[in-house]
Write a protein that holds these residues in place. Structure first.
Motif, mmCIF file in Angstrom:
data_model
loop_
_atom_site.group_PDB
_atom_site.id
_atom_site.type_symbol
_atom_site.label_atom_id
_atom_site.label_comp_id
_atom_site.label_asym_id
_atom_site.label_seq_id
_atom_site.Cartn_x
_atom_site.Cartn_y
_atom_site.Cartn_z
ATOM 1 N N ALA A 1 0.859 -1.177 0.000
ATOM 2 C CA ALA A 1 0.000 0.000 0.000
ATOM 3 C C ALA A 1 0.896 1.227 0.000
ATOM 4 O O ALA A 1 2.043 1.157 0.443
ATOM 5 N N ILE A 2 0.375 2.279 -0.518
ATOM 6 C CA ILE A 2 1.153 3.513 -0.591
ATOM 7 C C ILE A 2 0.690 4.457 0.500
ATOM 8 O O ILE A 2 -0.498 4.775 0.595
ATOM 9 N N VAL A 3 1.612 4.878 1.319
ATOM 10 C CA VAL A 3 1.269 5.848 2.365
ATOM 11 C C VAL A 3 1.660 7.242 1.865
ATOM 12 O O VAL A 3 2.842 7.500 1.659
ATOM 13 N N PRO A 4 0.694 8.098 1.637
ATOM 14 C CA PRO A 4 1.043 9.446 1.184
ATOM 15 C C PRO A 4 1.554 10.316 2.328
ATOM 16 O O PRO A 4 1.411 9.959 3.498
ATOM 17 N N GLU A 5 2.145 11.430 1.963
ATOM 18 C CA GLU A 5 2.688 12.350 2.971
ATOM 19 C C GLU A 5 1.631 12.833 3.949
ATOM 20 O O GLU A 5 1.930 13.198 5.072
ATOM 21 N N GLU B 1 9.729 17.631 10.805
ATOM 22 C CA GLU B 1 10.526 16.722 9.974
ATOM 23 C C GLU B 1 10.439 17.204 8.529
ATOM 24 O O GLU B 1 9.496 17.885 8.133
ATOM 25 N N ASP B 2 11.441 16.840 7.751
ATOM 26 C CA ASP B 2 11.458 17.270 6.356
ATOM 27 C C ASP B 2 10.641 16.307 5.520
ATOM 28 O O ASP B 2 10.675 15.106 5.733
ATOM 29 N N TYR B 3 9.982 16.894 4.538
ATOM 30 C CA TYR B 3 9.260 16.024 3.608
ATOM 31 C C TYR B 3 10.278 15.198 2.856
ATOM 32 O O TYR B 3 11.365 15.652 2.541
ATOM 33 N N GLY B 4 9.908 13.957 2.545
ATOM 34 C CA GLY B 4 10.836 13.075 1.838
ATOM 35 C C GLY B 4 11.606 12.201 2.811
ATOM 36 O O GLY B 4 12.110 11.155 2.447
ATOM 37 N N GLU C 1 4.170 28.256 -11.620
ATOM 38 C CA GLU C 1 3.669 27.022 -11.022
ATOM 39 C C GLU C 1 4.840 26.205 -10.490
ATOM 40 O O GLU C 1 5.982 26.411 -10.897
ATOM 41 N N ARG C 2 4.536 25.291 -9.603
ATOM 42 C CA ARG C 2 5.526 24.319 -9.180
ATOM 43 C C ARG C 2 4.847 22.960 -9.210
ATOM 44 O O ARG C 2 3.642 22.857 -8.981
ATOM 45 N N GLY C 3 5.621 21.946 -9.511
ATOM 46 C CA GLY C 3 5.069 20.593 -9.503
ATOM 47 C C GLY C 3 5.647 19.835 -8.329
ATOM 48 O O GLY C 3 6.858 19.673 -8.224
ATOM 49 N N VAL C 4 4.781 19.404 -7.427
ATOM 50 C CA VAL C 4 5.271 18.666 -6.260
ATOM 51 C C VAL C 4 5.179 17.178 -6.571
ATOM 52 O O VAL C 4 4.112 16.665 -6.881
ATOM 53 N N ILE C 5 6.325 16.494 -6.516
ATOM 54 C CA ILE C 5 6.365 15.085 -6.901
ATOM 55 C C ILE C 5 6.272 14.222 -5.648
ATOM 56 O O ILE C 5 6.992 14.449 -4.675
ATOM 57 N N THR C 6 5.399 13.258 -5.694
ATOM 58 C CA THR C 6 5.409 12.247 -4.642
ATOM 59 C C THR C 6 5.666 10.904 -5.311
ATOM 60 O O THR C 6 4.962 10.522 -6.245
ATOM 61 N N ARG C 7 6.688 10.226 -4.840
ATOM 62 C CA ARG C 7 7.046 8.927 -5.419
ATOM 63 C C ARG C 7 6.568 7.853 -4.465
ATOM 64 O O ARG C 7 7.039 7.765 -3.330
ATOM 65 N N LEU C 8 5.612 7.067 -4.921
ATOM 66 C CA LEU C 8 4.978 6.074 -4.055
ATOM 67 C C LEU C 8 4.569 6.715 -2.722
ATOM 68 O O LEU C 8 4.825 6.188 -1.656
ATOM 69 N N GLY C 9 3.994 7.886 -2.829
ATOM 70 C CA GLY C 9 3.471 8.549 -1.648
ATOM 71 C C GLY C 9 4.449 9.465 -0.964
ATOM 72 O O GLY C 9 4.064 10.384 -0.251
ATOM 73 N N ARG C 10 5.728 9.245 -1.176
ATOM 74 C CA ARG C 10 6.724 10.016 -0.445
ATOM 75 C C ARG C 10 7.162 11.217 -1.266
ATOM 76 O O ARG C 10 7.359 11.115 -2.475
ATOM 77 N N TYR C 11 7.325 12.336 -0.603
ATOM 78 C CA TYR C 11 7.756 13.550 -1.293
ATOM 79 C C TYR C 11 9.127 13.328 -1.928
ATOM 80 O O TYR C 11 10.042 12.826 -1.279
ATOM 81 N N ALA C 12 9.248 13.691 -3.209
ATOM 82 C CA ALA C 12 10.507 13.406 -3.905
ATOM 83 C C ALA C 12 11.034 14.614 -4.667
ATOM 84 O O ALA C 12 11.798 14.477 -5.596
ATOM 85 N N GLY C 13 10.620 15.772 -4.307
ATOM 86 C CA GLY C 13 11.173 16.950 -4.981
ATOM 87 C C GLY C 13 10.080 17.817 -5.581
ATOM 88 O O GLY C 13 8.903 17.465 -5.575
ATOM 89 N N THR C 14 10.511 18.966 -6.065
ATOM 90 C CA THR C 14 9.575 19.920 -6.632
ATOM 91 C C THR C 14 10.090 20.352 -7.999
ATOM 92 O O THR C 14 11.263 20.697 -8.133
ATOM 93 N N PHE D 1 0.724 19.484 2.147
ATOM 94 C CA PHE D 1 0.850 18.419 3.145
ATOM 95 C C PHE D 1 0.442 18.800 4.560
ATOM 96 O O PHE D 1 0.300 17.941 5.405
ATOM 97 N N GLU D 2 0.328 20.106 4.832
ATOM 98 C CA GLU D 2 0.175 20.462 6.245
ATOM 99 C C GLU D 2 -1.260 20.686 6.692
ATOM 100 O O GLU D 2 -1.593 20.421 7.830
ATOM 101 N N LEU D 3 -2.082 21.240 5.839
ATOM 102 C CA LEU D 3 -3.418 21.588 6.279
ATOM 103 C C LEU D 3 -4.465 20.776 5.538
ATOM 104 O O LEU D 3 -4.329 20.511 4.343
ATOM 105 N N GLU D 4 -5.483 20.416 6.265
ATOM 106 C CA GLU D 4 -6.551 19.675 5.635
ATOM 107 C C GLU D 4 -7.311 20.570 4.668
ATOM 108 O O GLU D 4 -7.695 20.158 3.590
ATOM 109 N N ASP D 5 -7.511 21.821 5.051
ATOM 110 C CA ASP D 5 -8.338 22.709 4.233
ATOM 111 C C ASP D 5 -7.688 24.094 4.217
ATOM 112 O O ASP D 5 -8.092 24.980 4.966
ATOM 113 N N PRO D 6 -6.672 24.273 3.392
ATOM 114 C CA PRO D 6 -5.930 25.546 3.435
ATOM 115 C C PRO D 6 -6.804 26.752 3.117
ATOM 116 O O PRO D 6 -6.722 27.787 3.787
#
Lengths: 267, 356
Positions: A8-12, A36-39, B111-124, B190-195
């Motif tokens: 399963a994939i856990v998002p940030e 903590e830092d993202y990533g 614009e910026r593109g926020v990349i999540t790789r398999l859910g994990r933040y991987a760069g912008t 990532f920080e707020l549910e409803d910015p």
């Protein structure tokens, strides 16, 4: 199929909890840690045993709930309608899951507590104090109190804030309007009176100035002024200097008159 | 990037696309005609999945066309059965389309593109053409960071009122707008549910806190811009404490009025101001006139007096006679010679004779 039920994939934005045959497995994936830092968080792929494990998702973000409008009575018996909100974060998903199961239930559990602590805190102050910047201390008290309850649900209160503090509709609002209206009417009266006073002073100043100017000029020779002014006065009085004289004059002269002294051929 | 993307794609592609079924489906259509084929019906189910996997309904049909053409051209020449090469081609083309659609991102300026790789933040991603792993692996959320958004609170419409209590316990009707943009796209996501809702709530809270510090008159008049600045600052502090990634660009008070219910009283005040002003204007005009008159008269006296001093007796006489002339010339005169006797004199001749 097997692959998908294994990983399963856990998002940030989520924390994940594995429940194995109804019992939560200790350890939370992507648990919240401050700063903590993202990533570098625990987000990413996780594995589970198919058909045995279920994954419970818990929001990692800052959540909020709005309090229902509360009517608060201040110590000086003024009523105030208060809207507040609280922001919180689930810091202990396991505890949250065992005590409330969902974030929504946490919100529902905290909402009445926010309401009552707000009423308690505000009810101990005067109306003026509710409006004053002292409110900051008050909100801190409420936050501390709310946090104590929130901990039981694995949540942490990030912030509590009064959104609105209004006079209730009906009598309080009407009487406030009435008071405002009265104050304005008084202001209007004052303004007019001040205007009149200043106008009067301005006129008097001018009168005084003119008197001084006249006196300065005429004091040089009062006797001549008397004569000079008399001459002017005659002209005006008998209408000769007036473009449209009012009334006609009829003069009866005695031969002893100064003007007629040559007329008699004397001297 | 190239290498790993190739390696990563293959198994998933095969699974998702349902390649073998797709290939056979084409085959049967081309070869067997389009009549209802009883036994093949179960196979017609899987190809429906294809649009989903390929992320574009145009993909498969275009590929069908291509395959058909390919078969027409080469089919006869190929010695072995045309089944296998065709579905391999199909898979390759599908893969290419899929890679293109989900692996290449065009990030516009601002614009910026926020990349999540398999859910994990991987760069912008910064603006420009950018490449990522294809869809299920990388997800790119495009965030417009420079666009300034506006959140409106209260409205300037006459029927809508947004009442607040001021520090002097009066009530004000306020409408304002908050302009903001995203400073930190990762935090925003990532920080707020409803910015967006957060911005609104924070704005309301901050504005009321500031309004509670000032008097009604200040809020309506001179301190407006100061309040705007204070609210913006307070909002920024609160939003930063939430790690929201939002930057407040400005708060603009569009309307700060007394409530409609007391508007008349406020108008009365400005009418009174006008009245007071007009009293003052009248008084000033009077004062001006009076001073000018005094100055004029005294100047005139001074001039005459200067002449008088040169020859007092003669001047005095002359003035006397001139005045009498003018006075008596226009009046009816009666000279009483002796008690009981009256004589009427001609009007114009007398002064002329007397002047000599």
């Amino acid at each position: 199929m097997l692959l998908f039920s294994t990983v399963a994939i856990v998002p940030e934005t989520k924390q994940a909890l594995i429940v194995r045959l109804g019992r939560p497995v200790p350890g939370v994936y992507n648990a919240y840690k401050p700063n903590e830092d993202y990533g570098r968080t625990g987000a990413g792929l996780i594995f589970r045993i198919p058909f045995v494990d279920t994954i419970e998702w818990v929001d990692k973000r800052v959540l909020d709930f709005d309090m229902d409008r509360q009517s608060v009575l201040s110590t000086d018996q003024l009523r105030l309608e208060v809207d507040a909100y609280a922001r919180y974060r689930i810091v202990d998903p396991l505890r949250m899951f065992t005590t409330a199961r969902t974030e929504r239930r946490v919100s529902e559990a905290l909402r009445p507590i926010l309401g009552s602590s707000l009423r308690n805190e505000l009810g101990r102050r005067t109306f003026a104090a509710l409006l004053s910047p002292e409110r900051g201390q008050l909100m801190d008290n409420i936050q501390v109190r709310l946090n104590r309850v929130a901990r039981q649900y694995g949540a942490e209160i990030v912030d509590v804030r009064i959104k609105r503090a209004d006079l209730p509709d009906g009598t309080p609002l009407t009487s406030a309007f009435e008071r405002m209206r009265g104050a304005r009417q008084q202001e209007a009266l004052t303004l007019r009176a001040q205007g009149m006073r200043e106008a009067q002073v301005t006129r008097a100043d001018a009168d005084a100035d003119a008197a001084r100017v006249y006196a300065d000029a005429f004091n040089k020779d009062p006797a001549f002024y008397d004569f000079y002014r008399a001459m002017q006065s005659y002209r005006t009085t008998f209408g000769t200097d007036d473009a449209n004289p009012r009334g006609s004059s009829n003069v009866i002269l005695s031969p002893d008159n100064e003007y007629l002294k040559q007329f008699k051929g004397q001297n | 990037m190239e290498r790993s993307s190739g390696a990563g794609d293959e198994p998933i592609a095969v699974m998702n696309e349902g390649g073998p079924w797709g290939g056979r489906g084409d085959d049967s259509d081309g070869g067997g005609g389009k009549g209802p084929l009883g036994p093949r019906n179960p196979w017609s189910q899987p190809p429906r999945k294809r649009p989903e996997g390929a992320r574009g309904p145009a993909g498969p049909s275009a590929i069908d066309e291509l395959l058909r053409k390919g078969r027409e051209r080469f089919g006869g020449n190929l010695p072995q059965g045309n089944g296998k090469p065709v579905w391999i081609w199909g898979v390759v083309v599908l893969l290419a389309v899929w890679l293109l659609l989900t692996g290449i991102h065009r990030i516009e300026p601002g614009e910026r593109g926020v990349i999540t790789r398999l859910g994990r933040y991987a760069g912008t991603f910064q603006p420009g053409m950018q490449m990522s792993f294809p869809a299920p692996i990388d997800k790119v959320s495009i965030v417009p960071v420079e666009t300034i958004r506006s959140t409106q609170i209260g409205s300037a419409a006459p029927d809508a009122q947004n009442l607040m209590v001021t520090g002097d316990q009066n009530i004000i009707d306020l409408a304002y707008a908050v302009r903001w943009n995203i400073r930190d796209p990762e935090r925003y996501l990532f920080e707020l549910e409803d910015p967006d809702g957060t911005v609104q709530q924070v704005a309301e809270s901050a504005m009321r806190a500031e309004i509670a510090k000032v008097t009604l008159n200040d809020a309506i008049g001179p301190q407006r811009s100061q309040i705007e600045a204070m609210v913006a600052q307070r909002m920024q502090e609160i939003l930063d404490s939430y790690r929201s990634g939002i930057a407040v660009r400005g708060v603009a008070i569009n309307q700060a009025d007394p409530p409609a219910a007391v508007m008349d009283a406020f108008k009365e005040v400005s009418a009174a101001q006008q009245d007071a002003q007009s009293y003052m204007n009248g008084a000033r005009a009077y004062a001006q006139q009076l001073r000018e008159k005094a100055a004029g008269e005294s100047a005139a006296f001074d001039r005459v007096y200067a002449q008088y001093r040169l020859a007092p007796e003669v001047t005095r006489r002359r003035m006397y006679y001139e005045t009498m002339e003018r006075v008596l010339a226009k009046t009816d005169k009666t000279i009483v010679e002796a008690p009981g006797v009256q004589s009427y004199l001609p009007l114009t001749q007398l002064p002329k004779g007397a002047a000599k």
